[in-house]
Scaffold this active site. Sequence first.
Site, PDB file in Angstrom:
ATOM      1  N   ARG A  10      20.444  -6.809  12.562  1.00  0.00           N
ATOM      2  CA  ARG A  10      21.754  -6.158  12.581  1.00  0.00           C
ATOM      3  C   ARG A  10      22.836  -7.232  12.609  1.00  0.00           C
ATOM      4  O   ARG A  10      22.571  -8.387  12.978  1.00  0.00           O
ATOM      5  CB  ARG A  10      21.889  -5.242  13.793  1.00  0.00           C
ATOM      6  CG  ARG A  10      21.751  -5.956  15.127  1.00  0.00           C
ATOM      7  CD  ARG A  10      21.836  -5.006  16.299  1.00  0.00           C
ATOM      8  NE  ARG A  10      21.718  -5.702  17.573  1.00  0.00           N
ATOM      9  CZ  ARG A  10      22.742  -6.245  18.216  1.00  0.00           C
ATOM     10  NH1 ARG A  10      23.965  -6.197  17.689  1.00  0.00           N
ATOM     11  NH2 ARG A  10      22.561  -6.857  19.373  1.00  0.00           N
ATOM     12  N   HIS A  68       0.837  -1.202   0.000  1.00  0.00           N
ATOM     13  CA  HIS A  68       0.000   0.000   0.000  1.00  0.00           C
ATOM     14  C   HIS A  68       0.874   1.256   0.000  1.00  0.00           C
ATOM     15  O   HIS A  68       2.077   1.195   0.272  1.00  0.00           O
ATOM     16  CB  HIS A  68      -0.921   0.018   1.219  1.00  0.00           C
ATOM     17  CG  HIS A  68      -1.821  -1.163   1.321  1.00  0.00           C
ATOM     18  ND1 HIS A  68      -2.946  -1.313   0.539  1.00  0.00           N
ATOM     19  CD2 HIS A  68      -1.749  -2.276   2.090  1.00  0.00           C
ATOM     20  CE1 HIS A  68      -3.536  -2.454   0.833  1.00  0.00           C
ATOM     21  NE2 HIS A  68      -2.828  -3.056   1.773  1.00  0.00           N
ATOM     22  N   THR A  83      15.489  -5.253   6.843  1.00  0.00           N
ATOM     23  CA  THR A  83      15.065  -4.053   6.127  1.00  0.00           C
ATOM     24  C   THR A  83      16.201  -3.420   5.334  1.00  0.00           C
ATOM     25  O   THR A  83      15.959  -2.530   4.523  1.00  0.00           O
ATOM     26  CB  THR A  83      14.517  -3.005   7.112  1.00  0.00           C
ATOM     27  OG1 THR A  83      15.556  -2.632   8.032  1.00  0.00           O
ATOM     28  CG2 THR A  83      13.330  -3.557   7.892  1.00  0.00           C
ATOM     29  N   LYS A  84      17.448  -3.872   5.588  1.00  0.00           N
ATOM     30  CA  LYS A  84      18.613  -3.318   4.901  1.00  0.00           C
ATOM     31  C   LYS A  84      19.508  -4.447   4.414  1.00  0.00           C
ATOM     32  O   LYS A  84      19.391  -5.593   4.875  1.00  0.00           O
ATOM     33  CB  LYS A  84      19.398  -2.401   5.853  1.00  0.00           C
ATOM     34  CG  LYS A  84      18.626  -1.177   6.300  1.00  0.00           C
ATOM     35  CD  LYS A  84      19.469  -0.307   7.231  1.00  0.00           C
ATOM     36  CE  LYS A  84      18.691   0.926   7.669  1.00  0.00           C
ATOM     37  NZ  LYS A  84      19.494   1.780   8.593  1.00  0.00           N
ATOM     38  N   LYS A 100      27.804 -11.065  14.131  1.00  0.00           N
ATOM     39  CA  LYS A 100      29.219 -11.420  14.029  1.00  0.00           C
ATOM     40  C   LYS A 100      29.539 -11.817  12.595  1.00  0.00           C
ATOM     41  O   LYS A 100      28.639 -12.049  11.778  1.00  0.00           O
ATOM     42  CB  LYS A 100      29.577 -12.544  14.982  1.00  0.00           C
ATOM     43  CG  LYS A 100      28.834 -13.855  14.756  1.00  0.00           C
ATOM     44  CD  LYS A 100      29.284 -14.879  15.802  1.00  0.00           C
ATOM     45  CE  LYS A 100      28.506 -16.177  15.680  1.00  0.00           C
ATOM     46  NZ  LYS A 100      28.954 -17.163  16.699  1.00  0.00           N
TER      47      LYS A 100
END
Length: 218
Positions: free
Chosen positions: A196, A110, A181-182, A199
């Site tokens: 994130r 959306h 998301t990245k 290691k």
Amino acid sequence: MLSFFIRLIKKRTFNSHLREIADYVDVGKSHLLMGFKLNLNRPIDKKKYVKIGDDTILECTITFESPNGEVIIGNNTFIGTSTIISRSQVVIEDNVFIAWGCYLYDHDSHSIDYKERENDILQQLSDLRAGRNFIKNKNWDVVNSRPIKICSNAWIGMHCIILKGVTIGEGAIVGAGSVVTKNVPAWTIVGGNPARVLKEIPEHLRKKSDHDKLLYTL
């Protein structure tokens, strides 16, 4: 004898399902298990929406909510009972493991403009009440979409979400339940929401390039 007939019925059902999607899938010597599903909304005739290499095992659901999108899956890859939703492109390279319960979603579904989301609901109601697929006339022009790429030798744990525009680097591992998301660097382990880097994978556990192999043998 009974087990033979059960296997025969399952085989016929499976083959029938493959025949229904044959015009839209280009598959090598791979295995599409009984759980594999392909959902198409207003497909373009004879378009190969899904391209699959050799020695790959799929039990996933692949959904195209519009006539656009493409999913490319390489060789020697396994995808469990997860879901891929594409309007742009999803590329999954070779030797990739994707566990069950994952979602790869290459668009936002959306608009961030609330007025456009109101229009989506009104359009869905109109289509449903007319007996049509509820997103048959959805306005995709206001929806952001960017390709997803899962590079070779990556491993995606169970119940992960991979969002639009993300590249998972070669050999990377995404921990269970992560929301990515990245971009994920190659040969790292990531986890969390948002994911994130936790290691790096040790050098001796990384796949060597042809150049590295040559140096190693000298």
